[in-house]
Design an enzyme around this catalytic site. Structure first.
Site, mmCIF file in Angstrom:
data_model
loop_
_atom_site.group_PDB
_atom_site.id
_atom_site.type_symbol
_atom_site.label_atom_id
_atom_site.label_comp_id
_atom_site.label_asym_id
_atom_site.label_seq_id
_atom_site.Cartn_x
_atom_site.Cartn_y
_atom_site.Cartn_z
ATOM 1 N N GLU A 217 -10.865 21.808 16.341
ATOM 2 C CA GLU A 217 -10.531 21.267 17.661
ATOM 3 C C GLU A 217 -9.117 21.724 17.980
ATOM 4 O O GLU A 217 -8.145 21.183 17.458
ATOM 5 C CB GLU A 217 -10.646 19.734 17.649
ATOM 6 C CG GLU A 217 -12.045 19.222 17.362
ATOM 7 C CD GLU A 217 -13.056 19.621 18.430
ATOM 8 O OE1 GLU A 217 -12.630 19.922 19.568
ATOM 9 O OE2 GLU A 217 -14.259 19.644 18.129
ATOM 10 N N CYS A 251 -3.994 18.072 23.900
ATOM 11 C CA CYS A 251 -4.698 19.348 24.013
ATOM 12 C C CYS A 251 -5.440 19.486 25.333
ATOM 13 O O CYS A 251 -5.710 20.595 25.782
ATOM 14 C CB CYS A 251 -5.660 19.531 22.838
ATOM 15 S SG CYS A 251 -6.898 18.215 22.685
#
Length: 449
Positions: A217, A251
């Site tokens: 991720e 993110c």
């Protein structure tokens, strides 16, 4: 025996003990896995104050009593898994093909085995516990290495895991990069990493030595693309919220915003007004609304991006102030940013929003295509043709239309990146599938009684 030798021996012994449970885990019941998840939930709820105090100490995150933020998100993940686990674990019959008469086919979902979980520092509680939920739901054991840049939260995570689990199921080893490297020398069945693309490459290379599967991720430069038909104030409010949440250390943050040239000045003024409304009172930044930058290295990195952009001709529309003592950078909006500025080449991961004017949508899509597939894209438009052109002319891990980050909130949607922004998907059922081995079984003829 030195402390280092003893610590390495403890890692190896825990890994070996967990590995010895792999066969038994394939026969675990739904109720046993639910019990583990519910025990984790119980321990989290009992330590909400400790978790929030650690997050405040590490990142100046304002406590909410567990009503929002990292804790609430993880509890939601647990509740979803507990409610749906029986369906997820059920054997899935598969229709037989016409050219294979007298056969029956089905899929069994078995655990991957030993999982190494490497946590991130920007959401140091949620980005350990959220992946742990599908790891447990799928029947795996896990060794966790929390991120060393948030030591208070790392200690709390270790305390909670020790209270909730037998170390044969889940264990924690704290420490720095050397601990992560030592763990990656072991032949885990699967590695789950959340962090930067640069570190993700090293994690993947280490996993390749053992042919371990990986979930990465990562991140990338997530753009917001505003169409020509959009109500600018609403778009500005959402972009500001999506850029400066957690001081941009996220993110999924809006990395930069594209706006039609004719609307650029008006949009910039509305963004400036929304920043003042959301983060300031009487001209003073409210620190409780703005977590600090994690450390001096990242503080200097972000200021370096700003200074480089200014040297190349960019202008500060608002913000720009900083305080090294509190590791605070004010929400900063840049305009007239050259495309070759460092801030347009690297993920910002800080409270800075470049606003870019465009004439044609194709120039936006060409820029995105040339800078790696982002983790997310945010498209603001009620024009279906504009949305379809944007979707078909780009690639990303996920998309939210007319808002930001909501595809992450929807637990029924798989979450993850693509290529440079990651690989693998989790959340809800997708997480269970990611942490399971889908085992194909075909039977020829009728099984004997």
């Amino acid at each position: 025996m030195t402390l280092e030798t003893a610590f390495n021996a403890s890692i190896e012994n825990t890994f070996t003990s967990q590995r010895q449970t792999r066969r038994a885990r394939r026969d675990e019941t739904v109720d046993l896995r639910k019990a583990r998840l519910l025990r984790l939930r119980e321990v989290i709820v009992a330590h909400i104050d400790d978790i929030e105090q650690a997050l405040f100490e590490d990142l100046r995150k304002t406590p909410t009593g567990g009503k929002s933020g990292e804790i609430a998100s993880v509890l939601g993940d647990i509740d979803t898994a507990v409610a749906q686990l029986a369906d997820w674990m059920a054997v899935k019959p598969v229709p037989s093909s016409p050219y294979l008469p007298n056969t029956a086919a089905h899929i069994l979902y078995e655990p991957r085995g030993n999982v190494l979980l490497l946590g991130a520092w920007n959401f140091p509680f949620a980005l350990v516990m959220a992946p742990l939920v599908p790891i447990i739901a799928a029947g795996n054991s896990a060794i966790i290495k929390p991120n060393e840049l948030t030591p208070a939260t790392s200690r709390v995570v270790a305390k909670l895991i020790a209270e909730a689990f037998n170390p044969n199921d889940v264990a924690v080893f704290e420490g720095g990069i050397e601990v992560a490297e030592r763990l990656q020398e072991l032949p885990f069945d699967h590695v789950f990493f959340t962090g930067s693309p640069a570190v993700g490459k090293r994690v993947m290379a280490a996993a390749a030595r053992h042919l371990s599967s990986v979930t990465l991720e990562l991140g990338g430069k997530c753009p917001a693309i505003i169409g020509p038909d959009v109500e600018l104030l609403q778009a500005a409010a959402k972009v500001v919220g999506g850029r400066f949440n957690n001081s941009g250390q996220l993110c999924l943050s809006v990395d930069h915003a594209w706006i039609p040239r004719n609307d650029a000045e008006a949009f910039g003024e509305k963004v400036k007004a929304m920043v003042a409304h959301q983060f300031y009172e009487n001209g003073q930044l409210q620190l409780e609304k703005q977590p600090r930058i994690v450390n001096e290295r990242n503080f200097d990195r972000i200021l370096g991006y700003i200074n480089d952009a200014l040297e190349r001709g960019a202008r500060i529309l608002c913000g720009g102030q900083s305080d090294r003592e509190t590791l605070t950078i004010h929400p900063t909006v840049l305009v007239d940013v050259p495309r070759d500025a460092r801030i347009m080449q690297e993920e910002i991961f800080g409270p800075v929003l470049p606003i870019l004017a465009y004439d044609e949508l194709d120039e936006v899509l060409e820029h995105i295509d040339g800078n790696g597939k982002p983790l997310a894209m945010y498209v603001f438009s009620d024009d279906e043709n504009f949305v379809e052109r944007t979707l078909h002319g780009s690639s990303s891990g996920g998309v939210t239309i007319n808002h930001v980050m909501m595809h992450y909130v929807e637990k029924n949607l798989p979450f993850g990146g693509v290529n440079g922004s990651g690989m693998g998907r989790y959340h809800g059922h997708a997480g269970f599938l990611e942490l399971s081995n889908a085992r194909s079984v075909l039977t020829q003829g009728k099984p004997s009684a």
